[in-house]
Design a protein around this motif. Sequence first.
Motif, PDB file in Angstrom:
ATOM      1  N   TYR A 207       0.849  -1.197   0.000  1.00 54.56           N
ATOM      2  CA  TYR A 207       0.000   0.000   0.000  1.00 54.56           C
ATOM      3  C   TYR A 207       0.889   1.253   0.000  1.00 54.56           C
ATOM      4  N   SER A 316     -12.115  -7.251   5.020  1.00 56.80           N
ATOM      5  CA  SER A 316     -10.656  -7.381   4.946  1.00 56.80           C
ATOM      6  C   SER A 316     -10.072  -5.977   4.864  1.00 56.80           C
ATOM      7  N   ASP A 318      -8.226  -4.835   2.415  1.00 55.91           N
ATOM      8  CA  ASP A 318      -8.467  -4.340   1.060  1.00 55.91           C
ATOM      9  C   ASP A 318      -9.893  -3.830   0.910  1.00 55.91           C
ATOM     10  N   ASP A 319     -10.841  -4.562   1.495  1.00 53.01           N
ATOM     11  CA  ASP A 319     -12.244  -4.148   1.431  1.00 53.01           C
ATOM     12  C   ASP A 319     -12.443  -2.810   2.143  1.00 53.01           C
ATOM     13  N   ALA A 322     -10.956   0.032   0.051  1.00 49.78           N
ATOM     14  CA  ALA A 322     -11.800   0.336  -1.104  1.00 49.78           C
ATOM     15  C   ALA A 322     -13.026   1.145  -0.679  1.00 49.78           C
TER      16      ALA A 322
END
Length: 341
Positions: A207, A316, A318-319, A322
Motif C-alpha cells: 500500500y 478485509s 483491502d475491502d 476500497a
Amino acid sequence: MPTVSNLVLIDKLKDMIDACLSDYIRADEPVAILDFPDIRNCGDSAIWLGEIAYLKNRHGKEPAYVSRTHDFSPEELELVMPTGPIFIHGGGNFGDVWGVHQDFRERVLELFPHRQIIQFPQSIHYKSPQRMEESARRIGRHKNFVLLVRDEESRHFAQKHFDCEVRLCPDMAFAIGALQPAAPELPVLAMLRADLEQAVEFDRAAYPDLPIEDWITESARSVRISKALGAASALMTLKPAEMRLRKLDAAAHNRFRRGIRQISRGRAIVTDRLHVHICSLLLGRPHAVLDNSYGKLRRFMAAFSGGTELSYKAASLDDGIAWARAQTNQSNRDRHEALEV
C-alpha cells in the motif's frame, strides 16, 4: 461534524451511560477512580476523559482520589474518602490479555471487601480457564462489586461465571460528546494496531500510497510538561490528591488532543482500534472497521454503535480501503456539485 443521526446516537448512548451509573453516585459522597491509564494509547485517555466528563457534567463532581496501578495507596484513599464508591477505569483489559490491570482490580477487591466497587465498562476476554476461575473466586468473595460491560458476549460471560451485579453499558468515551474536527489533509488514513490485540496482518509495501499509522507514539517531553503544568494548577491547595488528579488529567488531555489531531487528518479512515471507531463517530468521519484479535470491535458495534452510516464493517483490509476511498470520492463529487450550484 457528526450528522444529525449520529448526534442522536451520541446523545442516546450518553443517556444509557447515565441510566447505568446514576444509581451508584450520591450527592453527599465522594468518588474515587483507580487505574488511571498513564500509557501512550490515546483510546484509554478518551475513556478517562469520558469518565471525568460524566461525573462533572451529570453530577457536578470530580474524583476525590485517583491513582495509577503503581502509585495506589489504600491508606491515602481511606484518609481522603472513608466512604463513597470506588470506581475502576474502563476499557478492554478485563481478563488475562493485559494481566497487570486484572491483578490490580482483584487486589482492590481484596483490600476493600466492604466498600462498593464499580467497574466502568469493560470488554472481557480470557485465554486461560484457570485464570478466569481465579478471578471468579476473588469476585465471589466481594459482595458489593458492580461490573459494567460493553457488549452482550461480555455480559453473558460475566453472568455465567461471576457472582456480582452485571450491567450492559456503552463505552465512557461517548460521555465526551460530539467533537469539532480539523480540516482533513489525506484522502484515506489507516490506523492499525501494532500490539497484543493485532489481528490484521499487512505488508506496508503493498500500500505505497496509503499512510498506515498507530496512535501509541508520543512525545515524552510534551507529556511531562503537561503533567507539570497540571500539578502546578493545584499547588495552592497543597493537597496531594488534587495535585495528582490535575497532573494525570492534563496528561490525558495531552494524549487525547494528539489522537484527535492524528485521525482528523483523514477524510476517511480504516481502523482496527475501538476508540478510533468511537472518536471517528464523535468527529463525524466515515470509517471502515476491522476487528481486533478477539472480536472486541464487532461485539461493541453489535451492542451500541453499528447502526450509523459513518461506519462500515470491512471484510478485509483491502475491502476497508476500497470503501474508504469510495467515501472520499463521493465527498469530492459532492463538494464539486456544491461549487457548481
